[in-house]
Motif scaffolding. Structure first.
Motif, PDB file in Angstrom:
ATOM      1  N   LEU A  15      -3.065  21.801  -9.711  1.00  0.00           N
ATOM      2  CA  LEU A  15      -3.275  22.609  -8.511  1.00  0.00           C
ATOM      3  C   LEU A  15      -2.976  21.776  -7.270  1.00  0.00           C
ATOM      4  O   LEU A  15      -3.495  20.674  -7.112  1.00  0.00           O
ATOM      5  CB  LEU A  15      -4.718  23.122  -8.478  1.00  0.00           C
ATOM      6  CG  LEU A  15      -5.079  24.083  -7.351  1.00  0.00           C
ATOM      7  CD1 LEU A  15      -4.222  25.351  -7.415  1.00  0.00           C
ATOM      8  CD2 LEU A  15      -6.559  24.442  -7.419  1.00  0.00           C
ATOM      9  N   ALA A  16      -2.133  22.315  -6.385  1.00  0.00           N
ATOM     10  CA  ALA A  16      -1.736  21.611  -5.169  1.00  0.00           C
ATOM     11  C   ALA A  16      -2.251  22.286  -3.903  1.00  0.00           C
ATOM     12  O   ALA A  16      -2.588  21.606  -2.934  1.00  0.00           O
ATOM     13  CB  ALA A  16      -0.213  21.500  -5.098  1.00  0.00           C
ATOM     14  N   GLN A  17      -2.323  23.639  -3.920  1.00  0.00           N
ATOM     15  CA  GLN A  17      -2.737  24.376  -2.724  1.00  0.00           C
ATOM     16  C   GLN A  17      -3.551  25.604  -3.117  1.00  0.00           C
ATOM     17  O   GLN A  17      -3.302  26.211  -4.155  1.00  0.00           O
ATOM     18  CB  GLN A  17      -1.537  24.871  -1.922  1.00  0.00           C
ATOM     19  CG  GLN A  17      -0.691  23.817  -1.324  1.00  0.00           C
ATOM     20  CD  GLN A  17       0.483  24.430  -0.545  1.00  0.00           C
ATOM     21  OE1 GLN A  17       0.778  25.609  -0.627  1.00  0.00           O
ATOM     22  NE2 GLN A  17       1.161  23.588   0.222  1.00  0.00           N
ATOM     23  N   VAL A  18      -4.479  25.958  -2.243  1.00  0.00           N
ATOM     24  CA  VAL A  18      -5.230  27.206  -2.354  1.00  0.00           C
ATOM     25  C   VAL A  18      -5.154  27.873  -0.986  1.00  0.00           C
ATOM     26  O   VAL A  18      -5.472  27.244   0.024  1.00  0.00           O
ATOM     27  CB  VAL A  18      -6.701  26.967  -2.758  1.00  0.00           C
ATOM     28  CG1 VAL A  18      -7.482  28.274  -2.766  1.00  0.00           C
ATOM     29  CG2 VAL A  18      -6.784  26.270  -4.110  1.00  0.00           C
ATOM     30  N   ALA A  19      -4.673  29.103  -0.955  1.00  0.00           N
ATOM     31  CA  ALA A  19      -4.535  29.853   0.302  1.00  0.00           C
ATOM     32  C   ALA A  19      -3.706  29.083   1.330  1.00  0.00           C
ATOM     33  O   ALA A  19      -4.001  29.099   2.520  1.00  0.00           O
ATOM     34  CB  ALA A  19      -5.909  30.222   0.861  1.00  0.00           C
ATOM     35  N   GLY A  20      -2.680  28.360   0.863  1.00  0.00           N
ATOM     36  CA  GLY A  20      -1.798  27.629   1.753  1.00  0.00           C
ATOM     37  C   GLY A  20      -2.325  26.289   2.231  1.00  0.00           C
ATOM     38  O   GLY A  20      -1.660  25.608   3.010  1.00  0.00           O
ATOM     39  N   LEU A  21      -3.507  25.885   1.766  1.00  0.00           N
ATOM     40  CA  LEU A  21      -4.117  24.624   2.201  1.00  0.00           C
ATOM     41  C   LEU A  21      -4.102  23.600   1.074  1.00  0.00           C
ATOM     42  O   LEU A  21      -4.355  23.930  -0.082  1.00  0.00           O
ATOM     43  CB  LEU A  21      -5.566  24.864   2.639  1.00  0.00           C
ATOM     44  CG  LEU A  21      -5.780  25.874   3.756  1.00  0.00           C
ATOM     45  CD1 LEU A  21      -7.260  26.153   3.944  1.00  0.00           C
ATOM     46  CD2 LEU A  21      -5.160  25.359   5.052  1.00  0.00           C
ATOM     47  N   ALA A  22      -3.843  22.339   1.429  1.00  0.00           N
ATOM     48  CA  ALA A  22      -3.894  21.254   0.456  1.00  0.00           C
ATOM     49  C   ALA A  22      -5.352  20.987   0.060  1.00  0.00           C
ATOM     50  O   ALA A  22      -6.278  21.230   0.844  1.00  0.00           O
ATOM     51  CB  ALA A  22      -3.279  19.993   1.039  1.00  0.00           C
ATOM     52  N   LEU A  35     -19.125  24.647  -0.794  1.00  0.00           N
ATOM     53  CA  LEU A  35     -18.512  24.468  -2.109  1.00  0.00           C
ATOM     54  C   LEU A  35     -17.014  24.408  -1.902  1.00  0.00           C
ATOM     55  O   LEU A  35     -16.440  25.253  -1.209  1.00  0.00           O
ATOM     56  CB  LEU A  35     -18.888  25.636  -3.028  1.00  0.00           C
ATOM     57  CG  LEU A  35     -18.465  25.520  -4.481  1.00  0.00           C
ATOM     58  CD1 LEU A  35     -19.200  24.372  -5.166  1.00  0.00           C
ATOM     59  CD2 LEU A  35     -18.759  26.831  -5.212  1.00  0.00           C
ATOM     60  N   GLU A  36     -16.366  23.372  -2.477  1.00  0.00           N
ATOM     61  CA  GLU A  36     -14.930  23.236  -2.310  1.00  0.00           C
ATOM     62  C   GLU A  36     -14.250  22.989  -3.652  1.00  0.00           C
ATOM     63  O   GLU A  36     -14.860  22.476  -4.589  1.00  0.00           O
ATOM     64  CB  GLU A  36     -14.591  22.110  -1.338  1.00  0.00           C
ATOM     65  CG  GLU A  36     -15.009  20.735  -1.797  1.00  0.00           C
ATOM     66  CD  GLU A  36     -14.781  19.653  -0.751  1.00  0.00           C
ATOM     67  OE1 GLU A  36     -14.649  19.969   0.449  1.00  0.00           O
ATOM     68  OE2 GLU A  36     -14.746  18.478  -1.149  1.00  0.00           O
ATOM     69  N   ILE A  37     -12.976  23.389  -3.726  1.00  0.00           N
ATOM     70  CA  ILE A  37     -12.150  23.078  -4.893  1.00  0.00           C
ATOM     71  C   ILE A  37     -11.525  21.717  -4.635  1.00  0.00           C
ATOM     72  O   ILE A  37     -10.800  21.541  -3.658  1.00  0.00           O
ATOM     73  CB  ILE A  37     -11.046  24.135  -5.108  1.00  0.00           C
ATOM     74  CG1 ILE A  37     -11.655  25.510  -5.381  1.00  0.00           C
ATOM     75  CG2 ILE A  37     -10.140  23.703  -6.264  1.00  0.00           C
ATOM     76  CD1 ILE A  37     -10.630  26.628  -5.484  1.00  0.00           C
ATOM     77  N   ASP A  38     -11.827  20.745  -5.512  1.00  0.00           N
ATOM     78  CA  ASP A  38     -11.280  19.397  -5.374  1.00  0.00           C
ATOM     79  C   ASP A  38     -10.021  19.185  -6.200  1.00  0.00           C
ATOM     80  O   ASP A  38      -9.178  18.366  -5.850  1.00  0.00           O
ATOM     81  CB  ASP A  38     -12.320  18.355  -5.792  1.00  0.00           C
ATOM     82  CG  ASP A  38     -13.279  18.028  -4.660  1.00  0.00           C
ATOM     83  OD1 ASP A  38     -13.262  18.719  -3.632  1.00  0.00           O
ATOM     84  OD2 ASP A  38     -14.048  17.056  -4.816  1.00  0.00           O
ATOM     85  N   ALA A  39      -9.898  19.889  -7.335  1.00  0.00           N
ATOM     86  CA  ALA A  39      -8.747  19.712  -8.224  1.00  0.00           C
ATOM     87  C   ALA A  39      -8.677  20.903  -9.166  1.00  0.00           C
ATOM     88  O   ALA A  39      -9.648  21.654  -9.314  1.00  0.00           O
ATOM     89  CB  ALA A  39      -8.872  18.419  -9.018  1.00  0.00           C
ATOM     90  N   VAL A 109      -6.963  34.849  -3.585  1.00  0.00           N
ATOM     91  CA  VAL A 109      -6.142  33.997  -2.725  1.00  0.00           C
ATOM     92  C   VAL A 109      -4.966  33.443  -3.524  1.00  0.00           C
ATOM     93  O   VAL A 109      -4.962  33.516  -4.749  1.00  0.00           O
ATOM     94  CB  VAL A 109      -6.943  32.808  -2.120  1.00  0.00           C
ATOM     95  CG1 VAL A 109      -8.024  33.292  -1.179  1.00  0.00           C
ATOM     96  CG2 VAL A 109      -7.516  31.917  -3.207  1.00  0.00           C
ATOM     97  N   GLU A 110      -3.989  32.890  -2.825  1.00  0.00           N
ATOM     98  CA  GLU A 110      -2.831  32.292  -3.473  1.00  0.00           C
ATOM     99  C   GLU A 110      -3.192  30.918  -4.044  1.00  0.00           C
ATOM    100  O   GLU A 110      -3.871  30.118  -3.388  1.00  0.00           O
ATOM    101  CB  GLU A 110      -1.716  32.125  -2.449  1.00  0.00           C
ATOM    102  CG  GLU A 110      -0.494  31.424  -2.984  1.00  0.00           C
ATOM    103  CD  GLU A 110       0.489  31.068  -1.903  1.00  0.00           C
ATOM    104  OE1 GLU A 110       1.590  31.621  -1.913  1.00  0.00           O
ATOM    105  OE2 GLU A 110       0.147  30.227  -1.030  1.00  0.00           O
ATOM    106  N   PHE A 111      -2.727  30.651  -5.268  1.00  0.00           N
ATOM    107  CA  PHE A 111      -2.857  29.326  -5.888  1.00  0.00           C
ATOM    108  C   PHE A 111      -1.441  28.810  -6.140  1.00  0.00           C
ATOM    109  O   PHE A 111      -0.611  29.536  -6.682  1.00  0.00           O
ATOM    110  CB  PHE A 111      -3.582  29.419  -7.222  1.00  0.00           C
ATOM    111  CG  PHE A 111      -5.078  29.465  -7.140  1.00  0.00           C
ATOM    112  CD1 PHE A 111      -5.835  28.701  -8.014  1.00  0.00           C
ATOM    113  CD2 PHE A 111      -5.743  30.268  -6.230  1.00  0.00           C
ATOM    114  CE1 PHE A 111      -7.232  28.754  -7.967  1.00  0.00           C
ATOM    115  CE2 PHE A 111      -7.113  30.313  -6.169  1.00  0.00           C
ATOM    116  CZ  PHE A 111      -7.872  29.543  -7.038  1.00  0.00           C
ATOM    117  N   VAL A 112      -1.161  27.556  -5.781  1.00  0.00           N
ATOM    118  CA  VAL A 112       0.129  26.929  -6.056  1.00  0.00           C
ATOM    119  C   VAL A 112      -0.120  25.682  -6.898  1.00  0.00           C
ATOM    120  O   VAL A 112      -0.914  24.810  -6.531  1.00  0.00           O
ATOM    121  CB  VAL A 112       0.883  26.555  -4.755  1.00  0.00           C
ATOM    122  CG1 VAL A 112       2.158  25.781  -5.080  1.00  0.00           C
ATOM    123  CG2 VAL A 112       1.189  27.804  -3.947  1.00  0.00           C
TER     124      VAL A 112
END
Length: 115
Positions: A15-22, A35-39, A109-112
């Motif tokens: 995972l590199a981006q969530v909703a356009g954010l690194a 709460l945040e997604i770290d990886a 949200v978008e996941f990249v």
């Protein structure tokens, strides 16, 4: 040099981006709690299955939690579908090095992901 031929979804994606954010990306907050997604990792197998893991951090306590999911996938070339065991389905666009879930059915949200 980019590989020739249609892209293959098989393998491990990070995972590199969530909703356009690194990463890390905040996904929930209440007062001081964040709460945040770290990886994240997405593994797509040749048997038509996938596993997905997100590493979540509570920024107040520092606690880390892993959220694991699994399901099946179908498709070929630059478009596939991932269907979670819980029933929702994601439309996926991919090339040889990038996999994009336009709107994740669980998080909206978008996941990249990148190789």
């Amino acid at each position: 040099m980019e590989p020739v031929g249609p892209p293959s979804p098989l393998g491990t994606w990070q995972l590199a981006q969530v909703a356009g954010l690194a990463l890390p990306v905040p996904i929930s907050s209440i007062g001081a709690f964040l709460l945040e997604i770290d990886a994240g990792t997405l593994i797509i197998s040749g048997e038509g299955t996938f596993t997905a893991s997100l590493l979540l951090r509570n920024t107040v306590s520092g606690d880390l939690t892993t959220r694991d999911d699994a399901g099946t996938w179908i498709g070929q070339g630059s478009r596939i579908q991932l269907t979670y065991d819980m029933g929702c389905t994601n439309e996926v666009e991919l090339d040889h090095s990038r996999l994009r879930i336009v709107e994740d059915c669980k998080h909206q949200v978008e996941f990249v992901y990148m190789r």
